[in-house]
Write an enzyme that holds these catalytic residues in place. Sequence first.
Site, PDB file in Angstrom:
ATOM      1  N   CYS A   1       0.886  -1.164   0.000  1.00 45.70           N
ATOM      2  CA  CYS A   1       0.000   0.000   0.000  1.00 45.70           C
ATOM      3  C   CYS A   1       0.919   1.208   0.000  1.00 45.70           C
ATOM      4  O   CYS A   1       1.493   1.545   1.027  1.00 45.70           O
ATOM      5  CB  CYS A   1      -0.915   0.003   1.221  1.00 45.70           C
TER       6      CYS A   1
ATOM      7  N   CYS B   1      -0.411   4.160   2.480  1.00 44.11           N
ATOM      8  CA  CYS B   1      -0.406   4.031   3.950  1.00 44.11           C
ATOM      9  C   CYS B   1      -0.069   2.575   4.320  1.00 44.11           C
ATOM     10  O   CYS B   1       1.051   2.142   4.101  1.00 44.11           O
ATOM     11  CB  CYS B   1      -1.733   4.466   4.538  1.00 44.11           C
ATOM     12  N   SER B   2      -1.030   1.822   4.854  1.00 39.70           N
ATOM     13  CA  SER B   2      -0.722   0.439   5.260  1.00 39.70           C
ATOM     14  C   SER B   2      -1.944  -0.459   5.106  1.00 39.70           C
ATOM     15  O   SER B   2      -2.120  -1.391   5.879  1.00 39.70           O
ATOM     16  CB  SER B   2      -0.238   0.419   6.711  1.00 39.70           C
ATOM     17  N   CYS B   3      -2.769  -0.195   4.131  1.00 44.15           N
ATOM     18  CA  CYS B   3      -4.006  -0.959   3.964  1.00 44.15           C
ATOM     19  C   CYS B   3      -3.723  -2.409   3.569  1.00 44.15           C
ATOM     20  O   CYS B   3      -2.852  -2.684   2.754  1.00 44.15           O
ATOM     21  CB  CYS B   3      -4.876  -0.318   2.895  1.00 44.15           C
TER      22      CYS B   3
END
Length: 209
Positions: A98, A101-103
């Site tokens: 991602c 971000c950190s999805c």
Amino acid sequence: MNTAPIEQRVAALQKLTGQTGLVNAAHIDAFDRETHDHWVPEHGARLVARAWTDPAFKARLLADGRAAAAEFGIRMPEHHRKLAVRENTATQHNVICCTLCSCTAVTIVGMAPGWYKNLEYRARIVRQSRTVLRELGLDLPDTMTVQVWDTTADTRYMVLPWQPPATVGWPEERLRALVTQDALIGVARLEAPYAALPATPTPTTTTEA
């Protein structure tokens, strides 16, 4: 740019949301239970083991991952509108990230590990995928194609690992135990020479008195 440690930024955000009434202690406790009890990579392992043993389910998983997961009672948040499953083969390797971000598909792959959130991983995996994978312990040959999939707001990804040939015929429960979160993200492969199968337990014998 805010360079404060992540712990300090989280504490400030928690204080602010608490003061405004957006988040309270009950919300945090509920979220903590979800992350530890329900959003776990074991869900992804169940899907993989079934796909390895049931060609019809595998076809459904690749066509519509969200619907296939629902067959197991695994629900995804409403805004995770699509689960795209990318299949590894002997010559094709997939890895997810991602870049914003950190999805992840949290209810299936589990919460993102720390390195997945790292800015360096997010920036480099799309430009230097082989190098980054090698640094993470997965050294792929040049003959293998590498494809990177960038998560979006409504499309989440899961890698369907290549089944180790020696495990064909194993029961699903045993297959599930092979599947790791790293393999579901695509920074690890499960077959030799990239990984070794766990040793088969030695049957115990008893002697009659």
